[in-house]
Scaffold this motif. Structure first.
Motif, PDB file in Angstrom:
ATOM      1  N   LEU A   1      42.267  44.712  28.830  1.00  0.00           N
ATOM      2  CA  LEU A   1      42.883  45.479  29.909  1.00  0.00           C
ATOM      3  C   LEU A   1      41.879  46.163  30.840  1.00  0.00           C
ATOM      4  CD1 LEU A   1      45.941  46.100  30.437  1.00  0.00           C
ATOM      5  CD2 LEU A   1      45.486  48.325  29.427  1.00  0.00           C
ATOM      6  N   LEU A   2      40.804  46.733  30.294  1.00  0.00           N
ATOM      7  CA  LEU A   2      39.892  47.527  31.112  1.00  0.00           C
ATOM      8  C   LEU A   2      38.634  46.787  31.547  1.00  0.00           C
ATOM      9  CD1 LEU A   2      40.209  51.025  29.393  1.00  0.00           C
ATOM     10  CD2 LEU A   2      41.557  50.021  31.247  1.00  0.00           C
ATOM     11  N   ASN A   3      38.575  45.491  31.305  1.00  0.00           N
ATOM     12  CA  ASN A   3      37.470  44.696  31.846  1.00  0.00           C
ATOM     13  C   ASN A   3      37.870  44.162  33.207  1.00  0.00           C
ATOM     14  OD1 ASN A   3      36.916  44.157  28.670  1.00  0.00           O
ATOM     15  ND2 ASN A   3      35.030  44.007  29.868  1.00  0.00           N
ATOM     16  N   LEU A   4      37.021  44.364  34.191  1.00  0.00           N
ATOM     17  CA  LEU A   4      37.278  43.829  35.530  1.00  0.00           C
ATOM     18  C   LEU A   4      36.476  42.546  35.773  1.00  0.00           C
ATOM     19  CD1 LEU A   4      37.390  47.163  37.578  1.00  0.00           C
ATOM     20  CD2 LEU A   4      39.320  45.685  36.972  1.00  0.00           C
ATOM     21  N   GLN A   5      35.201  42.576  35.447  1.00  0.00           N
ATOM     22  CA  GLN A   5      34.354  41.397  35.661  1.00  0.00           C
ATOM     23  C   GLN A   5      34.693  40.306  34.663  1.00  0.00           C
ATOM     24  OE1 GLN A   5      30.221  42.709  35.526  1.00  0.00           O
ATOM     25  NE2 GLN A   5      30.088  42.236  37.684  1.00  0.00           N
ATOM     26  N   HIS A   6      34.685  39.076  35.128  1.00  0.00           N
ATOM     27  CA  HIS A   6      34.907  37.875  34.314  1.00  0.00           C
ATOM     28  C   HIS A   6      36.319  37.787  33.737  1.00  0.00           C
ATOM     29  CE1 HIS A   6      30.603  37.549  34.652  1.00  0.00           C
ATOM     30  NE2 HIS A   6      30.428  38.662  33.969  1.00  0.00           N
ATOM     31  N   ASN A   7      37.213  38.667  34.127  1.00  0.00           N
ATOM     32  CA  ASN A   7      38.543  38.721  33.552  1.00  0.00           C
ATOM     33  C   ASN A   7      39.547  38.032  34.480  1.00  0.00           C
ATOM     34  OD1 ASN A   7      40.998  39.401  32.372  1.00  0.00           O
ATOM     35  ND2 ASN A   7      40.394  41.511  31.949  1.00  0.00           N
ATOM     36  N   PRO A   8      40.130  36.910  34.060  1.00  0.00           N
ATOM     37  CA  PRO A   8      41.096  36.234  34.929  1.00  0.00           C
ATOM     38  C   PRO A   8      42.378  37.048  35.144  1.00  0.00           C
ATOM     39  CG  PRO A   8      40.997  35.164  32.771  1.00  0.00           C
ATOM     40  CD  PRO A   8      39.910  36.202  32.802  1.00  0.00           C
ATOM     41  N   ARG A   9      42.574  38.092  34.329  1.00  0.00           N
ATOM     42  CA  ARG A   9      43.748  38.957  34.490  1.00  0.00           C
ATOM     43  C   ARG A   9      43.321  40.401  34.784  1.00  0.00           C
ATOM     44  NH1 ARG A   9      47.667  38.249  29.582  1.00  0.00           N
ATOM     45  NH2 ARG A   9      49.064  39.353  30.976  1.00  0.00           N
ATOM     46  N   ALA A  10      42.249  40.540  35.556  1.00  0.00           N
ATOM     47  CA  ALA A  10      41.767  41.880  35.921  1.00  0.00           C
ATOM     48  C   ALA A  10      42.868  42.654  36.635  1.00  0.00           C
ATOM     49  CB  ALA A  10      40.535  41.765  36.810  1.00  0.00           C
ATOM     50  N   LEU A  11      42.971  43.928  36.320  1.00  0.00           N
ATOM     51  CA  LEU A  11      44.057  44.755  36.843  1.00  0.00           C
ATOM     52  C   LEU A  11      43.721  45.374  38.199  1.00  0.00           C
ATOM     53  CD1 LEU A  11      45.142  46.764  33.684  1.00  0.00           C
ATOM     54  CD2 LEU A  11      46.284  44.794  34.727  1.00  0.00           C
ATOM     55  N   PRO A  12      44.506  45.080  39.226  1.00  0.00           N
ATOM     56  CA  PRO A  12      44.296  45.749  40.513  1.00  0.00           C
ATOM     57  C   PRO A  12      44.521  47.260  40.381  1.00  0.00           C
ATOM     58  CG  PRO A  12      46.155  44.204  40.635  1.00  0.00           C
ATOM     59  CD  PRO A  12      45.558  44.068  39.280  1.00  0.00           C
ATOM     60  N   GLU A  13      45.403  47.678  39.475  1.00  0.00           N
ATOM     61  CA  GLU A  13      45.652  49.114  39.267  1.00  0.00           C
ATOM     62  C   GLU A  13      44.381  49.832  38.823  1.00  0.00           C
ATOM     63  OE1 GLU A  13      49.500  46.908  38.107  1.00  0.00           O
ATOM     64  OE2 GLU A  13      47.360  46.586  37.867  1.00  0.00           O
ATOM     65  N   LEU A  14      43.605  49.190  37.968  1.00  0.00           N
ATOM     66  CA  LEU A  14      42.348  49.782  37.511  1.00  0.00           C
ATOM     67  C   LEU A  14      41.320  49.795  38.640  1.00  0.00           C
ATOM     68  CD1 LEU A  14      40.578  51.007  35.306  1.00  0.00           C
ATOM     69  CD2 LEU A  14      40.008  48.662  34.593  1.00  0.00           C
ATOM     70  N   SER A  15      41.247  48.722  39.395  1.00  0.00           N
ATOM     71  CA  SER A  15      40.324  48.677  40.539  1.00  0.00           C
ATOM     72  C   SER A  15      40.623  49.799  41.523  1.00  0.00           C
ATOM     73  CB  SER A  15      40.408  47.326  41.251  1.00  0.00           C
ATOM     74  OG  SER A  15      39.945  46.298  40.409  1.00  0.00           O
ATOM     75  N   LEU A  16      41.897  50.055  41.776  1.00  0.00           N
ATOM     76  CA  LEU A  16      42.282  51.129  42.700  1.00  0.00           C
ATOM     77  C   LEU A  16      41.928  52.508  42.143  1.00  0.00           C
ATOM     78  CD1 LEU A  16      45.732  49.803  43.968  1.00  0.00           C
ATOM     79  CD2 LEU A  16      43.630  50.076  45.305  1.00  0.00           C
ATOM     80  N   LEU A  17      42.154  52.721  40.864  1.00  0.00           N
ATOM     81  CA  LEU A  17      41.788  54.010  40.256  1.00  0.00           C
ATOM     82  C   LEU A  17      40.288  54.254  40.339  1.00  0.00           C
ATOM     83  CD1 LEU A  17      43.788  54.470  36.929  1.00  0.00           C
ATOM     84  CD2 LEU A  17      43.888  55.857  38.992  1.00  0.00           C
ATOM     85  N   ARG A  18      39.516  53.241  40.038  1.00  0.00           N
ATOM     86  CA  ARG A  18      38.055  53.397  40.098  1.00  0.00           C
ATOM     87  C   ARG A  18      37.588  53.620  41.530  1.00  0.00           C
ATOM     88  NH1 ARG A  18      34.551  50.925  35.632  1.00  0.00           N
ATOM     89  NH2 ARG A  18      33.206  51.074  37.425  1.00  0.00           N
ATOM     90  N   ALA A  19      38.213  52.957  42.490  1.00  0.00           N
ATOM     91  CA  ALA A  19      37.874  53.182  43.901  1.00  0.00           C
ATOM     92  C   ALA A  19      38.210  54.621  44.304  1.00  0.00           C
ATOM     93  CB  ALA A  19      38.613  52.184  44.790  1.00  0.00           C
ATOM     94  N   GLU A  20      39.333  55.125  43.825  1.00  0.00           N
ATOM     95  CA  GLU A  20      39.696  56.512  44.104  1.00  0.00           C
ATOM     96  C   GLU A  20      38.640  57.467  43.536  1.00  0.00           C
ATOM     97  OE1 GLU A  20      43.209  59.802  43.281  1.00  0.00           O
ATOM     98  OE2 GLU A  20      43.235  57.929  42.159  1.00  0.00           O
ATOM     99  N   CYS A  21      38.201  57.216  42.314  1.00  0.00           N
ATOM    100  CA  CYS A  21      37.181  58.076  41.700  1.00  0.00           C
ATOM    101  C   CYS A  21      35.865  58.025  42.472  1.00  0.00           C
ATOM    102  CB  CYS A  21      36.961  57.677  40.237  1.00  0.00           C
ATOM    103  SG  CYS A  21      38.312  58.141  39.139  1.00  0.00           S
ATOM    104  N   ARG A  22      35.476  56.835  42.916  1.00  0.00           N
ATOM    105  CA  ARG A  22      34.245  56.723  43.713  1.00  0.00           C
ATOM    106  C   ARG A  22      34.377  57.493  45.017  1.00  0.00           C
ATOM    107  NH1 ARG A  22      34.578  51.477  41.747  1.00  0.00           N
ATOM    108  NH2 ARG A  22      35.456  50.709  43.684  1.00  0.00           N
ATOM    109  N   ALA A  23      35.522  57.400  45.665  1.00  0.00           N
ATOM    110  CA  ALA A  23      35.740  58.117  46.926  1.00  0.00           C
ATOM    111  C   ALA A  23      35.664  59.624  46.707  1.00  0.00           C
ATOM    112  CB  ALA A  23      37.089  57.723  47.530  1.00  0.00           C
ATOM    113  N   ILE A  24      36.305  60.110  45.681  1.00  0.00           N
ATOM    114  CA  ILE A  24      36.256  61.543  45.370  1.00  0.00           C
ATOM    115  C   ILE A  24      34.817  61.980  45.115  1.00  0.00           C
ATOM    116  CG2 ILE A  24      36.916  63.272  43.631  1.00  0.00           C
ATOM    117  CD1 ILE A  24      39.590  61.663  43.360  1.00  0.00           C
ATOM    118  N   ALA A  25      34.101  61.199  44.306  1.00  0.00           N
ATOM    119  CA  ALA A  25      32.714  61.565  43.982  1.00  0.00           C
ATOM    120  C   ALA A  25      31.803  61.510  45.211  1.00  0.00           C
ATOM    121  CB  ALA A  25      32.179  60.646  42.881  1.00  0.00           C
ATOM    122  N   ARG A  26      32.108  60.645  46.147  1.00  0.00           N
ATOM    123  CA  ARG A  26      31.320  60.560  47.386  1.00  0.00           C
ATOM    124  C   ARG A  26      31.675  61.673  48.366  1.00  0.00           C
ATOM    125  NH1 ARG A  26      32.324  54.175  47.736  1.00  0.00           N
ATOM    126  NH2 ARG A  26      30.595  53.500  46.446  1.00  0.00           N
TER     127      ARG A  26
END
Length: 181
Positions: free
Chosen positions: A149-174
């Motif tokens: 569930l929490l692997n994005l790289q190399h994962n054919p079923r990578a979760l867009p929900e997780l990608s969005l959460l991580r992008a939100e965290c990066r934006a906040i930290a920036r």
């Protein structure tokens, strides 16, 4: 013993003295009596597995990777950033502003402690020692086959929900005031 066999997993709270200082791969799974926040719990149930992450210790040993970066929040591990975001934690606003590596956000000390406490009470860990030259290939094969569930790289079923959460965290930290979500 196989990395993903039930007998290979140990509670995250009890591994500090037994993780080898060698290279290899590791798997992290949710305990049967634990749950993730939604929608991640439902998505995990749809996959019919409790394995949520597969990682590699290729540049660092299992000891340094698991007990430094990933499970104890002493570094900038991918897993700790993902599970923290899934659990609802966010980095301090502007904590990475002006830094060259502005994707490696971290959480406030009290949040890191809460995340580690959750990991210790909710997750099991397994690992397999491998020659350093085989680690990456084995990790990629495991991710592709088991789609944690929490692997994005190399994962054919990578979760867009997780990608969005991580992008939100990066934006906040920036220090970007409007979250990505």
């Amino acid at each position: 013993m196989n990395l993903l066999d039930d007998g290979s997993f140990r509670p995250a709270s009890g591994i500090n003295a037994i993780v080898p200082d060698e290279f290899g791969v590791y798997a992290i799974r949710l305990r049967s009596d634990a749950a993730l926040t939604e929608p991640f719990q439902s998505l995990l149930e749809d996959r019919a597995t409790r394995v949520i992450y597969v990682g590699q210790a290729e540049k660092q040993t299992l000891l340094k990777r698991l007990l430094g970066n990933e499970l104890r929040a002493r570094g900038n591990g991918t897993f700790i950033r993902s599970i923290g975001a899934v659990l609802g934690y966010r980095p301090p606003f502007g904590s990475l502003a002006g830094r060259a590596r502005a994707q490696n956000y971290s959480f406030a000390p009290t949040d890191r402690m809460a995340i580690v406490d959750w990991i210790d009470s909710s997750l099991d860990v397994s690992w397999s020692v491998l020659p350093q030259s085989e680690v990456h290939e084995v990790e990629v094969a495991l991710i592709r086959e088991h789609t944690p569930l929490l692997n994005l790289q190399h994962n054919p079923r990578a979760l867009p929900e997780l990608s969005l959460l991580r992008a939100e965290c990066r934006a906040i930290a920036r220090g970007i005031s409007t979250p990505v979500l």
